[in-house]
Design an enzyme around this catalytic site. Structure first.
Site, PDB file in Angstrom:
ATOM      1  N   HIS A 253       0.858  -1.195   0.000  1.00  0.00           N
ATOM      2  CA  HIS A 253       0.000   0.000   0.000  1.00  0.00           C
ATOM      3  C   HIS A 253       0.891   1.242   0.000  1.00  0.00           C
ATOM      4  CE1 HIS A 253      -4.019   1.906   1.423  1.00  0.00           C
ATOM      5  NE2 HIS A 253      -3.183   2.888   1.146  1.00  0.00           N
TER       6      HIS A 253
ATOM      7  N   HIS B 230       1.144   4.866  -2.209  1.00  0.00           N
ATOM      8  CA  HIS B 230       0.699   5.796  -3.254  1.00  0.00           C
ATOM      9  C   HIS B 230       1.932   6.515  -3.790  1.00  0.00           C
ATOM     10  CE1 HIS B 230      -3.609   5.578  -2.011  1.00  0.00           C
ATOM     11  NE2 HIS B 230      -3.097   5.387  -0.802  1.00  0.00           N
TER      12      HIS B 230
ATOM     13  N   THR C 202      -2.978   7.398  -9.175  1.00  0.00           N
ATOM     14  CA  THR C 202      -4.165   7.862  -9.884  1.00  0.00           C
ATOM     15  C   THR C 202      -3.744   8.482 -11.215  1.00  0.00           C
ATOM     16  OG1 THR C 202      -4.752   8.654  -7.665  1.00  0.00           O
ATOM     17  CG2 THR C 202      -6.345   9.081  -9.434  1.00  0.00           C
TER      18      THR C 202
ATOM     19  N   HIS D 149      -9.784   1.194  -0.339  1.00  0.00           N
ATOM     20  CA  HIS D 149      -9.793   1.902   0.954  1.00  0.00           C
ATOM     21  C   HIS D 149     -11.207   1.774   1.489  1.00  0.00           C
ATOM     22  CE1 HIS D 149      -6.097   3.668  -0.511  1.00  0.00           C
ATOM     23  NE2 HIS D 149      -5.953   4.402   0.567  1.00  0.00           N
TER      24      HIS D 149
ATOM     25  N   GLU E  77     -12.194   3.959   6.418  1.00  0.00           N
ATOM     26  CA  GLU E  77     -11.086   4.794   6.890  1.00  0.00           C
ATOM     27  C   GLU E  77     -11.618   5.779   7.927  1.00  0.00           C
ATOM     28  OE1 GLU E  77      -9.395   6.336   3.328  1.00  0.00           O
ATOM     29  OE2 GLU E  77      -7.627   7.129   4.348  1.00  0.00           O
TER      30      GLU E  77
ATOM     31  N   ASP F 236       1.704   3.584   3.215  1.00  0.00           N
ATOM     32  CA  ASP F 236       0.708   4.499   2.664  1.00  0.00           C
ATOM     33  C   ASP F 236       1.387   5.594   1.847  1.00  0.00           C
ATOM     34  OD1 ASP F 236      -1.837   5.351   2.149  1.00  0.00           O
ATOM     35  OD2 ASP F 236      -2.241   6.181   4.140  1.00  0.00           O
ATOM     36  N   ASP F 237       2.060   6.525   2.543  1.00  0.00           N
ATOM     37  CA  ASP F 237       2.692   7.678   1.893  1.00  0.00           C
ATOM     38  C   ASP F 237       3.979   7.986   2.660  1.00  0.00           C
ATOM     39  OD1 ASP F 237       0.381   8.547   0.058  1.00  0.00           O
ATOM     40  OD2 ASP F 237      -0.603   8.482   2.000  1.00  0.00           O
TER      41      ASP F 237
END
Ligand code: 5GP
Length: 344
Positions: free
Chosen positions: A15, A17, A97, A198, A201, A282-283
């Site tokens: 996961h 991004h 994206t 997702h 959340e 995640d990030d």
């Protein structure tokens, strides 16, 4: 366990991004290439800072202004892969994206091609990492755009011999009704794509229940599934019964304040149930972390041993969106690492 233990531990990242994973160095280089940006722009949360989910999403908007060319997108993807490889991530699923930027001529197609080119170029180097791609649907955009993303993912899966493996569903969880995207998820599945969504959340039990009926292949966050976090017994039972793996991102949830503190993180609850849990970043750029650090935080917060951490990492292989051949190769690497790490 030392910090080196967590760096040397072979890991799987499922996961991440792309635009949230930009390191400080890469960001500095991109900002310099742009000739600087407004000094008031905040492009990462430093260690220990927390804010709201709203601020996190504002930050992505600014980051996107920096990564507005195909060259920048290529560099970010290339650098992110190298950074994960350097901390012994052996298998990485990146998600992003597709985005167009008319002012620079970047189209969704050239965006996706740039990401794929960076992944393919890295695979020609002697990096010990396998990389796959998931295309993301932003829930703030119309359903028709989401359908285009599914078609794009299916098209590039064919063109790249399976490098694109699935669909993600993300974007501000407080925006719109996620259940409207169910036909899109069904179409993705029909086209043979995996679904990493997702879900929960923030508390949204009705929406979550409806989306769960497509039985996602993995759930991102799942913070509010249990009754005591704003979910319900029904949601929890469904996820447990179907053993849907959870992608858990500890620091991300603390910074975005969807979880109060590390020791309140829902990791503990699901881990104790023996439910499939995968630790993810995640990030890593936005939240100033690394996967090794997330493993180290989990070990310390939940008092897990080196054997338990190795097992957690090893079991993550079961939930990757790749075939048995890849899983077999990875399992061998993990087994070989045990002696080196002195894990009994
Ligand atoms: P990108 O898709 O541009 O490579 O990465 C940034 C995007 O990922 C954000 O604009 C957002 O749509 C999504 N994203 C990143 N982190 C999170 C998160 O923690 N929650 C949700 N729901 N979406 C996220």
């Amino acid at each position: 366990m030392t910090p080196e233990f967590f760096i040397n531990l072979p890991k799987v990242e499922l996961h991440a991004h792309i635009n949230g994973s930009i390191s400080e160095n890469t960001m500095a280089a991109l900002v310099e290439q742009k000739g600087g940006v407004d000094p008031s722009w905040r492009l990462a949360f430093k260690n220990g800072e927390s804010d709201t989910l709203e601020s996190v999403f504002k930050m992505f908007k600014l980051i996107h202004k920096v990564t507005d060319t195909v060259e920048a997108v290529y560099k970010v993807t290339y650098d992110v892969i190298h950074e994960f490889a350097a901390e012994n991530v052996k298998y990485l699923e990146l998600r992003t994206t597709p985005r167009s930027e008319p002012s620079t001529g970047m189209t969704k197609l050239s965006y996706v091609e740039s990401v794929i080119r960076a992944i393919q170029d890295c695979s020609k180097e002697s990096l010990d990492i396998i990389v796959r791609l998931i295309l993301a649907i932003d829930r703030r955009h119309p359903v028709s755009v989401a359908m285009e993303t599914v078609n794009l993912a299916a098209e590039y899966r064919e063109k790249t011999d399976g490098l694109v493996v699935g669909i993600d569903f993300s974007g501000d969880p407080n925006a719109g009704d996620g259940a409207e995207f169910i036909p899109v998820f069904e179409e993705g599945r029909r086209q043979g794509l995996k679904l990493a969504l997702h879900l929960a959340e923030v508390p949204a039990p009705e929406e979550t229940w409806k989306i769960l009926q497509v039985t996602p292949d993995r759930i991102g966050h799942g913070t509010c599934l249990q009754p005591d976090t704003g979910g319900s017994k029904q949601l929890e039972d469904f996820v447990t019964r179907h053993r849907i793996p959870l992608e858990l991102c500890l620091t991300s949830n603390i910074v975005g304040k969807t979880v109060e503190g590390y020791d309140n993180h829902h990791f503990q609850y699901w881990y104790d149930l023996g439910h499939p849990c995968v630790i993810c970043t995640d990030d890593k750029g936005v939240f100033s972390t690394t996967l090794s650090r997330e493993y180290s935080i989990a070990a310390e917060t939940f008092s897990l041993s080196d054997k338990q951490m190795w097992d957690l990492s090893y079991r993550s292989i079961d939930f990757i969106f790749s075939d048995e051949h890849v899983k077999h190769m990875l399992r061998k690497k993990w087994t070989d690492s045990k002696d080196r790490l002195s894990v009994k």
